[in-house]
Design an enzyme around this catalytic site. Sequence first.
Site, mmCIF file in Angstrom:
data_model
loop_
_atom_site.group_PDB
_atom_site.id
_atom_site.type_symbol
_atom_site.label_atom_id
_atom_site.label_comp_id
_atom_site.label_asym_id
_atom_site.label_seq_id
_atom_site.Cartn_x
_atom_site.Cartn_y
_atom_site.Cartn_z
ATOM 1 C CE LYS A 157 0.049 -3.955 4.829
ATOM 2 N NZ LYS A 157 -0.675 -3.100 5.214
ATOM 3 C CB SER A 210 -1.685 7.086 -0.353
ATOM 4 O OG SER A 210 -0.531 6.306 0.188
ATOM 5 C CD GLU A 231 -6.428 1.071 -10.851
ATOM 6 O OE1 GLU A 231 -6.712 2.136 -10.955
ATOM 7 O OE2 GLU A 231 -6.120 0.286 -11.845
ATOM 8 C CB CYS A 265 -9.912 6.995 -4.971
ATOM 9 S SG CYS A 265 -10.528 5.220 -5.891
#
Length: 463
Positions: A157, A210, A231, A265
């Site tokens: 996804k 997120s 993660e 990130c």
Amino acid sequence: MAYATVNPYSGEVLQTFPETSDVEVQQAIAQGDLAFKAWRQTTFAHRAAVMRSAATLLRGDADRFARLLTLEMGKLLSEAMAEVELSAAIFDYYADNAERLLAPERLPVADPAEGEATLVCEPLGLLLAIEPWNFPYYQIARIIAPQLSAGNTILLKHAANVPQCAAAFEALMRDAGLIAGGFQNLYANHDQIEAIINDPRVHGVALTGSETAGAVVAAQAGRALKKSTMELGGADAFVVLADADLEKTVPWAVFGRHWNGGQVCVSSKRMIVVDPVYDAFLDRYTKGVAALRMGDPLDPGTTLAPLSSQKAADDLKAMVAKAVEHGATATPVGPEAPNRGAFVQPVILTDIGEDNPARHWEFFGPVSMLFRAKDEDDAVRIANDSPFGLGGSVFTSDTKHGAEVAARISTGMVFVNHPTMVKADLPFGGVRRSGYGRELLGLGLKEFVNHKLIDVVDIDAPF
């Protein structure tokens, strides 16, 4: 959930895609489960051949793959080409190393006469991967290369704004010779995700994204008693000690904060500079940021990409405004953002007080937070004053001491004299609100395997 290609530079909606139906989801689960039963029986040599073929196909058509990245999420073309190569290198790594890393391990026993104990790694089954838009290929490669090499199969996804990238990778693996159903892309919605996680034929979920998404999916996986890896976000500290070579350190700081438009990130989001060199660093850093050029990400002269969407740009500006409301000073740097494209003019935030909640936020774009540290101990304190713990950097002329300082920073990764970087042969992952689990190397390879003990015992051995 609207799956669509919207060019971040032009704002043009180029193509839309229908969501996967509930029937199609069930068909994909059934096919993935059936594929697993066959794929797990294949040899490591066969799996390695598929991985090498995927790497070869990526490199052979790198320009097409890269341009698709730029089209869908605005990445600079040069950075898109680098992501294609990184993805290919990950496939190569597991083609070369998976069999060795998953080899059975003979365990020592107190009395060898009693038998032989062996630890073997067996694949769990069909997995769900939920991936973000900022590195559309790399994020896929770093989960499917190890997990396919381990014998698992995968449903994907992907983020709603990179549907063509997701489809391109599904086609890549099909062309590379992967078994039908071994890797399937789904344009799924949130309700379907929960249904997939709850399905007994699905044995784990890996998410990169997120904190909000991670909390929801981790809770769903927990209720279903499924293994998960998360993660999540980061606010990497870029610590500059008094003996750092600023001439070399500052360019790394500019790059570390602004590559991929600052949407990483592991971007160097918090510059923590000890007092003796703070003013000189700030002056050089401001000049370096001011030299960045916003424009068409396909233009080789562009050095600062647009954000992934206009909403992302607007949200980032709103975060800066809130930080200022709480007492921070926001200094725009360089030329104003062009009217065309989802650009944000770089901003340097200073005077971020201990009571300013913004010091604990993740700014996903070209916004730098600068902190003046009294000394080295204060720099480490500020570095650790974060809910995140993903990556970080220490810059110093004394690399031995730099490693000692790095050991005091509470994150999953720390680099001395380099911003946090991603490579095929380095592990990736963090702690606290940056998530749990590791990807890449043997650590990632073994996240979704059954570590099974097989103990052959002499029938006459005592109980």
